[in-house]
Design an enzyme around this catalytic site. Structure first.
Site, PDB file in Angstrom:
ATOM      1  CG  ASP A 476      -2.169   0.761   1.093  1.00 12.49           C
ATOM      2  OD1 ASP A 476      -2.278   1.548   0.137  1.00 12.49           O
ATOM      3  OD2 ASP A 476      -3.082   0.603   1.942  1.00 12.49           O
ATOM      4  CG  ASP A 546      -9.522   2.389   0.227  1.00 17.39           C
ATOM      5  OD1 ASP A 546      -8.983   1.322  -0.143  1.00 17.39           O
ATOM      6  OD2 ASP A 546      -8.918   3.256   0.888  1.00 17.39           O
TER       7      ASP A 546
HETATM    8  C1  GLA Z   1      -5.676   1.832   2.588  1.00 19.53           C
HETATM    9  C2  GLA Z   1      -6.084   0.688   1.710  1.00 19.53           C
HETATM   10  C3  GLA Z   1      -7.119  -0.154   2.398  1.00 19.53           C
HETATM   11  C4  GLA Z   1      -6.568  -0.649   3.718  1.00 19.53           C
HETATM   12  C5  GLA Z   1      -6.108   0.518   4.561  1.00 19.53           C
HETATM   13  C6  GLA Z   1      -5.385   0.038   5.802  1.00 19.53           C
HETATM   14  O1  GLA Z   1      -6.704   2.746   2.745  1.00 19.53           O
HETATM   15  O2  GLA Z   1      -6.566   1.144   0.479  1.00 19.53           O
HETATM   16  O3  GLA Z   1      -7.507  -1.239   1.601  1.00 19.53           O
HETATM   17  O4  GLA Z   1      -5.509  -1.522   3.471  1.00 19.53           O
HETATM   18  O5  GLA Z   1      -5.219   1.370   3.850  1.00 19.53           O
HETATM   19  O6  GLA Z   1      -4.940   1.077   6.594  1.00 19.53           O
END
Ligand code: GLA
Length: 734
Positions: A476, A546
């Site tokens: 990420d 997300d």
């Molecule tokens: C980001 C990612 C999510 C999740 C969060 C965790 O927002 O896109 O899928 O992994 O971080 O903190």
């Protein structure tokens, strides 16, 4: 002479060569009237460049193979052997050039004008494909520039890049080095690209192209607002018909794509690294290679371009180790447990996940030292001793015993000020000593251009992977770049920081993949904030957003599929229902099954009936997975065009297909005739002469047998009604 006549003369030259059979070679260099013309042919396109009398390489034509619809005669100006050279194939700052420059340099004596002329060329295979290399030089200063063309004839694509080398004896400053430029014939065009924001990524937007320069770009390493992909549609082109040019970049840092139309109507398409706030010193003997840009042509409209991109990603871009492997069905516990993770609770979720058919269990954020919320912990990549007193391995073993692989979330490029790493190395982040360090999501960005940061991350990630049986990394990156200072570097190196960062990021992931070849990687950036070919060269799939709300996802996924194939599109079924619509479990699964499905909801709280449905849908998915993940995708009904969505996936041999059909809202009684007519679904791409059975799963449900021609020309009745309904139909050639 009227322009049309010139065009006709040139076409006949091509036709003449054709009739001698010479142009079956994808790339030829022909001598015509004393001039050299390079002719690049793919299955459906022709790209021509020529060497003008004054040593300048000029673009001549790009478009459909069966002849230029309109030749840029002012540029072509074929009079005997002479080609006028006002427009350059590799535009540079210097002389009278008017194009958007691909190369801008400052020589050691302060001269800022380049003068690059033809030196040599070669036609030879590049990485197993037909290739052309054209070498230019600026003899006064020893700068050499090589433009590369690697052709994928069946996909109507070329990869382009440039290598600059300093053959002089003093440093040359690069202020710009784009990957490629090409000229499209004069005409009326439309522009289509993807726009977006966090939680609403990949939304197609189009507009007529007008004279001037349009720039799509990233300047902070994020691409939420637009990912690096563009289509330029000839007049009259639409989703499935007409000539469309498209381009994308293998780059994840700051990039730009410029589309410049002159008042005469011809168009320059140029792209590469965005050198905004950047300069590179090229010392004597040093070279710089730009990232690759892919440029393609589709005579079958925008979706023809997307299908070529899909094949390109699947054949050429994705890491070879998993390129042809089916992507597993994932469970990810982020939505269920957020930061509050521990062994027993994750194993309880894993038991249910394994019962419903999940193949890979992923623990997301929250597992590492001090990470109880998003204020602390990033940078300290060891298991949190209070949550996992015995480390991760006992949990992983129990998950493996349930028949699933284990995966984990990391965000290596970041650090929370509240972390052991930052306390020990506050100088490891991007910073200017006199400026505030702006936090986003309570985090700062490590300066991966630094060797010590690179070494630390390689070591930390290697330890994590060596000490635990991890088969999957979700990588990420939750913020963009600010205060890009690199105070520790010599002044003349500091403005290279954005490029060196990306070089090291790519090297880091590549090294990890070499060290741990059994580990799959997923690209994430707060959702789809870093989705590009540069990442897909080293990541097996992408987390597009997300936003997991199914109806929103239909839009996001439709946009995502314009650029990337379904085997890279991860989509989980969660409990999110942002618009409070009545969405059945089937519907939620059917949406996620358009790509690589996963489950992200709190399955411990799901009813027995919900788990049963989940199991059924995952079982069905595993049967259709090869067609979905590797098939040809046709977006028959787009969410942006009405109240229903239809996706057709066809196996490469056209024998098997899957239709994913969804309604959004049911049109009210007063809907128009046009809307009612679209209640018929016309399939595409089938064998017209073969009968096909069309039926719902399971295989013993009643089937309807219709010929490919009937399904395409007459169509089939739209089979579902009501708000938020769905159907998954299977096609089988008899
Ligand atoms: C980001 C990612 C999510 C999740 C969060 C965790 O927002 O896109 O899928 O992994 O971080 O903190």
């Amino acid at each position: 002479m009227r322009p049309l006549h010139l065009a006709a003369i040139f076409v006949s030259l091509i036709a003449c060569v054709d009739s001698f059979g010479q142009t079956t070679q994808p790339i030829i260099a022909a001598q015509e009237g004393g001039a050299t013309i390079w002719r690049i042919q793919t299955a459906r396109s022709l790209y021509e460049i020529g060497l003008a009398g004054d040593g300048v390489v000029v673009p001549l034509y790009y478009g459909p193979k069966d002849g230029p619809t309109s030749v840029p005669t002012d540029r072509l100006n074929v009079v005997g052997a002479k080609i006028r050279s006002a427009i350059r194939e590799i535009p540079f700052r210097g002389g009278v050039g008017e194009q958007v420059p691909a190369i801008e340099v400052v020589y050691p004596d302060g001269v800022r004008d380049a003068d690059l002329t033809y030196d040599s060329s070669s036609i030879a295979q590049i990485e197993g494909q037909p290739g052309l290399q054209i070498n230019l030089k600026d003899p006064a200063y020893g700068l050499k520039v090589s433009a590369y063309y690697r052709i994928l004839p069946e996909l109507d694509l070329m990869q382009r890049w440039i290598v600059l080398s300093n053959g002089g004896d003093k440093p040359i400053t690069l202020e710009n080095a784009q990957s490629a430029s090409c000229q499209l014939p004069a005409g009326e065009y439309g522009l289509m690209h993807l726009a977006g924001d966090w939680a609403r990524e990949f939304m197609p937007r189009s507009a007529p192209l007008t004279p001037g320069v349009k720039t799509l770009q990233s300047r902070n390493f994020q691409s939420f607002t637009t990912p690096p992909w563009i289509t330029v549609c000839s007049d009259g082109a639409d989703e499935t018909r007409g000539n469309v040019f498209f381009a994308s970049l293998h780059y994840s840092g700051n990039w730009r794509l410029d589309i410049a139309q002159s008042f005469r109507g011809d168009v320059q398409l140029i792209g590469g690294i965005n050198f905004w706030d950047t300069a590179l010193q090229l010392k004597p003997g040093e070279t710089f290679t730009t990232p690759r840009m892919v440029i393609g042509f589709s005579p079958d409209g925008i979706q023809g371009g997307s299908r070529r991109m899909h094949q390109y990603v699947r054949q050429e871009v994705l890491p070879a180790s998993f390129r042809n492997q089916p992507r597993p069905v994932i469970y990810n516990s982020w939505f269920a447990t957020a930061f509050n993770v521990n062994e027993q609770q994750q194993v309880e979720l894993a038991k249910i996940a394994s019962q419903i058919g999940v193949e890979l269990f992923v623990v997301d954020d929250g597992w590492f030292k001090g990470r109880n919320d998003d204020h602390a912990g990033l940078g300290d990549w060891i298991a949190d001793p209070t949550k996992f007193p015995n480390g991760l391995s006992p949990m992983i073993r129990r998950i493996n015993d349930l028949g699933m692989d284990f995966g984990i979330w990391v965000e290596p490029e970041m650090v929370n000020p509240d972390s052991d790493l930052y306390r020990a190395h506050p100088d490891w982040v991007f910073n200017y000593p006199t400026r505030k360090r702006h936090e986003q999501r309570n985090q700062l960005m490590l300066n991966l251009a630094r060797q010590d940061v690179y070494d630390y991350l390689l070591d930390a990630m290697s330890k994590l992977l060596r000490q635990n049986n991890i088969k999957f990394i979700k990588w990420d990156r939750n913020r963009g770049l600010s205060e890009p200072g690199w105070p520790a570097a010599p002044r003349e190196q500091q403005r290279a920081v954005r490029i060196v960062y990306m070089q090291n990021l790519y090297k880091l992931i590549d090294t990890l993949r070499t060290r741990f070849p059994e580990v799959m990687f997923e690209d994430c950036s707060g959702g789809g904030g870093r989705a590009d070919l540069g990442m897909l060269q080293r990541m097996d799939q992408i987390w597009p957003s997300d936003n997991t709300n199914p109806t929103d996802r239909l839009f996001i996924q439709s946009g995502f599929l314009r650029m990337f194939p379904p085997n890279t599109m991860v989509s989980w079924v969660t409990d999110d229902n942002w618009h409070h619509a009545a969405l059945s479990m089937q519907y939620r699964f059917a949406v996620s099954m358009a790509g690589v499905p996963g489950v992200g909801g709190d399955i411990a709280k799901w009813s027995g009936a919900d788990r049963e449905t989940a199991k059924k849908m995952i079982t069905l998915y595993k049967k259709i997975r090869p067609i979905i993940q590797q098939g040809t995708v046709h977006q028959l009904a787009l969410p942006t065009a009405g109240d229903r969505v239809a996706l057709e996936y066809l196996s490469p041999d056209r024998k098997q297909g899957v239709l994913l059909l969804y309604t959004l809202r049911d049109p009210p009684a007063g809907s128009t005739d046009a809307e009612r007519r679209t209640r018929v679904l016309h399939l595409v791409g089938l064998d017209p002469n073969a009968p096909y059975s069309v039926r719902n799963d399971p295989a013993d449900s009643p089937e309807q047998i219709l010929s490919g021609r009937t399904l395409m020309d007459v169509g089939m009745p739209w089979p579902i009604y009501g708000d938020y309904n769905c159907a998954i139909l299977r096609l089988q050639k008899k």
